[in-house]
Design an enzyme around this catalytic site. Structure first.
Site, mmCIF file in Angstrom:
data_model
loop_
_atom_site.group_PDB
_atom_site.id
_atom_site.type_symbol
_atom_site.label_atom_id
_atom_site.label_comp_id
_atom_site.label_asym_id
_atom_site.label_seq_id
_atom_site.Cartn_x
_atom_site.Cartn_y
_atom_site.Cartn_z
ATOM 1 C CG HIS A 63 -0.160 0.118 2.497
ATOM 2 N ND1 HIS A 63 0.510 -0.953 3.040
ATOM 3 C CD2 HIS A 63 0.086 1.176 3.297
ATOM 4 C CE1 HIS A 63 1.121 -0.556 4.138
ATOM 5 N NE2 HIS A 63 0.884 0.729 4.317
ATOM 6 C CG HIS A 77 -0.137 5.802 2.339
ATOM 7 N ND1 HIS A 77 -1.406 5.280 2.330
ATOM 8 C CD2 HIS A 77 0.498 5.270 3.408
ATOM 9 C CE1 HIS A 77 -1.551 4.476 3.369
ATOM 10 N NE2 HIS A 77 -0.405 4.451 4.036
#
Length: 172
Positions: A63, A77
């Site tokens: 992620h 992110h």
């Protein structure tokens, strides 16, 4: 260590979102550093996420990833709270320690998985520990940018250069 200005590219096609609108206080309040966020624009659910800068991968999680280049460190992110997916919907193509070139595909992300779980797809692109007055913004909130399009420039004056990844750990 180089103090030459660095240009940060969009890691995928998307709509620019102000960091203050990221639904996570760490990013919204620039705790890790300033930046811009992108909301993916795609005709399919698959997004190839590219390196915003050339350098060494310092973290490669499904992620999120970070890349260091000289005195610069950038964090991407993918979505908010997507760590809870435990890698579902992400295919990581690099490892920490790999050298990447701006534009290399680092992660393939199936955004439909995050959407199905109700997670925000807004993706912060953070200049770790940058001072905002050392950043030149090339795009504004609401702009739609192409993958690899330059979205900001960052310059670290010689007297303030630091190893950013060693002083403040980025939230991954």
């Amino acid at each position: 260590m180089s103090n030459e200005p660095i240009s940060i590219a969009a890691p995928f096609c998307g709509t620019v979102v102000a960091m203050s609108h990221v639904p996570d206080d760490i990013f919204a309040h620039n705790v890790v550093g300033p930046g811009r966020a992108l909301l993916p624009e795609t005709t399919s659910s698959i997004v190839d996420v590219r390196a915003p800068i050339s350098g060494n991968v310092t973290a490669a999680l499904p992620h999120a990833f970070s890349i260091e280049s000289g005195n610069y460190s950038a964090l991407v992110h993918l979505g908010v709270d997507t760590v809870n997916l435990r890698g579902d919907g992400f295919t990581v193509h690099v490892r920490a320690g790999d050298y990447v070139t701006q534009g290399d595909v680092l992660v393939t992300w199936d955004v439909a998985v995050a959407q199905q779980h109700g997670y925000s797809l807004v993706c912060p692109i953070v200049l770790v520990q940058a001072q905002e007055d050392h950043v030149t913004w090339v795009v504004d909130e609401g702009d739609v940018v192409a993958a690899d399009e330059i979205i900001m420039h960052w310059s670290v004056p010689t007297e303030t250069a630091v190893h950013t990844h060693e002083t403040v750990p980025a939230p991954l």
